[in-house]
Write a protein that holds these residues in place. Structure first.
Motif, PDB file in Angstrom:
ATOM      1  N   TYR A 123      25.755  35.428  52.289  1.00 43.44           N
ATOM      2  CA  TYR A 123      25.195  35.842  51.002  1.00 43.44           C
ATOM      3  C   TYR A 123      26.288  35.976  49.942  1.00 43.44           C
ATOM      4  CZ  TYR A 123      23.240  38.434  47.185  1.00 43.44           C
ATOM      5  OH  TYR A 123      22.885  38.821  45.916  1.00 43.44           O
ATOM      6  N   VAL A 124      27.451  36.498  50.343  1.00 43.77           N
ATOM      7  CA  VAL A 124      28.544  36.688  49.381  1.00 43.77           C
ATOM      8  C   VAL A 124      28.928  35.365  48.735  1.00 43.77           C
ATOM      9  CG1 VAL A 124      30.974  37.339  49.114  1.00 43.77           C
ATOM     10  CG2 VAL A 124      29.445  38.761  50.486  1.00 43.77           C
ATOM     11  N   ILE A 125      29.084  34.302  49.555  1.00 47.49           N
ATOM     12  CA  ILE A 125      29.477  33.018  48.968  1.00 47.49           C
ATOM     13  C   ILE A 125      28.316  32.394  48.199  1.00 47.49           C
ATOM     14  CG2 ILE A 125      28.929  31.487  50.931  1.00 47.49           C
ATOM     15  CD1 ILE A 125      31.660  30.103  50.294  1.00 47.49           C
ATOM     16  N   ASP A 149      34.193  43.494  51.255  1.00 55.16           N
ATOM     17  CA  ASP A 149      34.665  44.877  51.297  1.00 55.16           C
ATOM     18  C   ASP A 149      34.765  45.472  49.893  1.00 55.16           C
ATOM     19  OD1 ASP A 149      34.776  44.656  54.020  1.00 55.16           O
ATOM     20  OD2 ASP A 149      36.948  44.364  54.126  1.00 55.16           O
ATOM     21  N   GLN A 150      35.176  44.664  48.922  1.00 55.72           N
ATOM     22  CA  GLN A 150      35.220  45.140  47.535  1.00 55.72           C
ATOM     23  C   GLN A 150      33.815  45.495  47.049  1.00 55.72           C
ATOM     24  OE1 GLN A 150      37.304  42.564  44.778  1.00 55.72           O
ATOM     25  NE2 GLN A 150      38.958  42.177  46.234  1.00 55.72           N
ATOM     26  N   MET A 151      32.841  44.685  47.412  1.00 58.97           N
ATOM     27  CA  MET A 151      31.463  44.952  47.012  1.00 58.97           C
ATOM     28  C   MET A 151      30.940  46.220  47.688  1.00 58.97           C
ATOM     29  SD  MET A 151      29.867  41.084  46.976  1.00 58.97           S
ATOM     30  CE  MET A 151      28.319  41.557  46.164  1.00 58.97           C
ATOM     31  N   LEU A 191      31.873  39.879  41.166  1.00 57.47           N
ATOM     32  CA  LEU A 191      30.749  39.910  42.095  1.00 57.47           C
ATOM     33  C   LEU A 191      30.071  41.279  42.105  1.00 57.47           C
ATOM     34  CD1 LEU A 191      32.153  37.905  45.139  1.00 57.47           C
ATOM     35  CD2 LEU A 191      30.202  37.274  43.720  1.00 57.47           C
ATOM     36  N   ASN A 192      30.710  42.265  41.507  1.00 61.94           N
ATOM     37  CA  ASN A 192      30.143  43.613  41.488  1.00 61.94           C
ATOM     38  C   ASN A 192      29.241  43.857  40.285  1.00 61.94           C
ATOM     39  OD1 ASN A 192      31.334  44.460  43.877  1.00 61.94           O
ATOM     40  ND2 ASN A 192      33.185  45.191  42.868  1.00 61.94           N
ATOM     41  N   LEU A 193      28.922  42.809  39.542  1.00 58.53           N
ATOM     42  CA  LEU A 193      28.063  42.968  38.372  1.00 58.53           C
ATOM     43  C   LEU A 193      26.642  42.517  38.702  1.00 58.53           C
ATOM     44  CD1 LEU A 193      30.355  41.665  35.500  1.00 58.53           C
ATOM     45  CD2 LEU A 193      29.725  44.019  35.981  1.00 58.53           C
ATOM     46  N   TYR A 194      25.694  43.392  38.468  1.00 51.66           N
ATOM     47  CA  TYR A 194      24.276  43.075  38.678  1.00 51.66           C
ATOM     48  C   TYR A 194      23.782  42.423  37.381  1.00 51.66           C
ATOM     49  CZ  TYR A 194      20.183  43.893  41.684  1.00 51.66           C
ATOM     50  OH  TYR A 194      19.125  43.734  42.547  1.00 51.66           O
ATOM     51  N   TYR A 195      24.085  41.132  37.234  1.00 50.00           N
ATOM     52  CA  TYR A 195      23.837  40.431  35.972  1.00 50.00           C
ATOM     53  C   TYR A 195      22.366  40.487  35.564  1.00 50.00           C
ATOM     54  CZ  TYR A 195      28.528  38.585  36.670  1.00 50.00           C
ATOM     55  OH  TYR A 195      29.878  38.481  36.850  1.00 50.00           O
ATOM     56  N   GLU A 232      33.017  27.081  52.467  1.00 52.89           N
ATOM     57  CA  GLU A 232      32.452  27.775  53.628  1.00 52.89           C
ATOM     58  C   GLU A 232      33.351  27.684  54.849  1.00 52.89           C
ATOM     59  OE1 GLU A 232      28.412  26.555  54.339  1.00 52.89           O
ATOM     60  OE2 GLU A 232      28.002  26.441  52.196  1.00 52.89           O
ATOM     61  N   THR A 233      34.075  26.584  54.999  1.00 52.07           N
ATOM     62  CA  THR A 233      34.870  26.372  56.209  1.00 52.07           C
ATOM     63  C   THR A 233      36.296  26.904  56.099  1.00 52.07           C
ATOM     64  OG1 THR A 233      35.384  24.133  55.416  1.00 52.07           O
ATOM     65  CG2 THR A 233      33.547  24.363  56.964  1.00 52.07           C
ATOM     66  N   THR A 234      36.718  27.302  54.894  1.00 52.08           N
ATOM     67  CA  THR A 234      38.091  27.798  54.732  1.00 52.08           C
ATOM     68  C   THR A 234      38.158  29.214  54.169  1.00 52.08           C
ATOM     69  OG1 THR A 234      38.267  26.893  52.477  1.00 52.08           O
ATOM     70  CG2 THR A 234      38.938  25.451  54.310  1.00 52.08           C
ATOM     71  N   GLY A 235      37.011  29.789  53.802  1.00 52.11           N
ATOM     72  CA  GLY A 235      37.049  31.024  53.032  1.00 52.11           C
ATOM     73  C   GLY A 235      36.762  32.304  53.781  1.00 52.11           C
ATOM     74  N   LEU A 236      36.797  32.302  55.115  1.00 52.06           N
ATOM     75  CA  LEU A 236      36.385  33.486  55.881  1.00 52.06           C
ATOM     76  C   LEU A 236      37.162  34.739  55.489  1.00 52.06           C
ATOM     77  CD1 LEU A 236      34.662  34.729  58.112  1.00 52.06           C
ATOM     78  CD2 LEU A 236      36.429  34.029  59.765  1.00 52.06           C
ATOM     79  N   ARG A 237      38.487  34.641  55.454  1.00 54.25           N
ATOM     80  CA  ARG A 237      39.298  35.827  55.154  1.00 54.25           C
ATOM     81  C   ARG A 237      39.023  36.334  53.736  1.00 54.25           C
ATOM     82  NH1 ARG A 237      45.605  35.658  56.482  1.00 54.25           N
ATOM     83  NH2 ARG A 237      44.629  35.438  58.535  1.00 54.25           N
ATOM     84  N   ALA A 238      38.968  35.421  52.770  1.00 57.36           N
ATOM     85  CA  ALA A 238      38.717  35.824  51.384  1.00 57.36           C
ATOM     86  C   ALA A 238      37.322  36.421  51.228  1.00 57.36           C
ATOM     87  CB  ALA A 238      38.894  34.623  50.451  1.00 57.36           C
TER      88      ALA A 238
END
Length: 260
Positions: free
Chosen positions: A148-150, A81-83, A227-231, A69-75
């Motif tokens: 939510y993404v993470i 955006d991909q989602m 992450l684009n799969l609605y499992y 959470e503290t290092t992943g902002l850019r990713a």
């Protein structure tokens, strides 16, 4: 006979699945339940401390969560955006599904055909004695959509183990981290992939470097964003068919479960 996933007692009760919507909570201006606003300096200190603890003990999932959470902002922005650009991913962002014992219909999954994604996922939970409820809630991400993404990334982690056919021992976790590092670009995944092998035996390290890492990187690059799969809508799909759809090949013929 399947009897339902094993649930650690300390995680079995009191869980509430929150959709992580953009509503401010209270006078502190919290973006979602459990949100802890932090300054850049506080995030840096949290990142340093959590990185040290996570490298010392890779099974400290709470520290791994804080590091992410503290290092992943850019990713996370790139993943978001991909989602947004993918129809299935955009629907996930809009509807905010959650994967937990309170949202899974275990009876339905239990009744699915052998070899289906749902049945194989339940078997993974049972064999490895893990529960989807062990995933830590997001706290330090100062954007509710990215939070939510993470959270989604965490909750599909066991799904990736199932897709890749990897157990939850150290070697299996490292292989999944290499796949996730290529897929997500999250710094915590990259650190786990690079430094996780320190604890491996010489035999496992040789297998990892010569066979498993190249396989994980190749599949991570070839597969679309997981992450684009609605499992939740794919439980009945045969696992092998889903792997073929994603371009995920069978892992090398090594006994990963017996190595450490």
């Amino acid at each position: 006979m399947w009897s339902g996933p094993w649930v650690p007692p300390r995680f079995a009760a009191g869980r509430v699945d929150v959709p992580l919507r953009g509503v401010r909570h209270g006078a502190a201006g919290l973006l979602y339940p459990g949100h802890i606003p932090t300054s850049p300096l506080q995030k840096a200190l949290l990142a340093a401390g959590s990185a040290g603890m996570a490298l010392y003990n890779p099974y400290r999932h709470d520290m791994v969560a804080v590091l992410g959470e503290t290092t992943g902002l850019r990713a996370l922005k790139v993943l978001r955006d991909q989602m947004r650009k993918d129809p299935e991913g955009a629907e996930i962002l809009q509807k905010r599904p959650r994967i937990s014992l309170s949202t899974l219909d275990l009876d339905k999954l239990r009744s699915l055909p052998e070899g289906s994604l749902g049945q194989e996922y339940l078997c993974f939970l049972d064999v490895n004695r893990v529960s989807p409820d062990t995933r830590a809630p997001t706290r330090f991400v100062d954007d509710e959509e990215l939070a939510y993404v993470i959270q989604r990334y965490r909750e599909i982690h066991d799904m990736l183990h199932t897709l890749l056919g990897m157990p939850t021992n150290i070697l299996g976790e490292i292989v999944v981290k290499w796949f996730e590092a290529v897929q997500t670009g999250l710094p915590m995944c990259i650190l786990g992939a690079l430094f996780g092998p320190i604890r491996l035996s010489a035999q496992s390290l040789q297998v990892l470097v010569s066979e498993l890492i190249p396989w994980a990187i190749q599949n991570g690059r070839r597969a679309p964003c997981v992450l684009n799969l609605y499992y939740e809508r794919r439980w009945e799909q045969p696992l092998r068919a889903l792997r073929e759809e994603l371009g995920i090949t069978d892992p090398p013929t090594v006994h990963v479960r017996g190595l450490a």
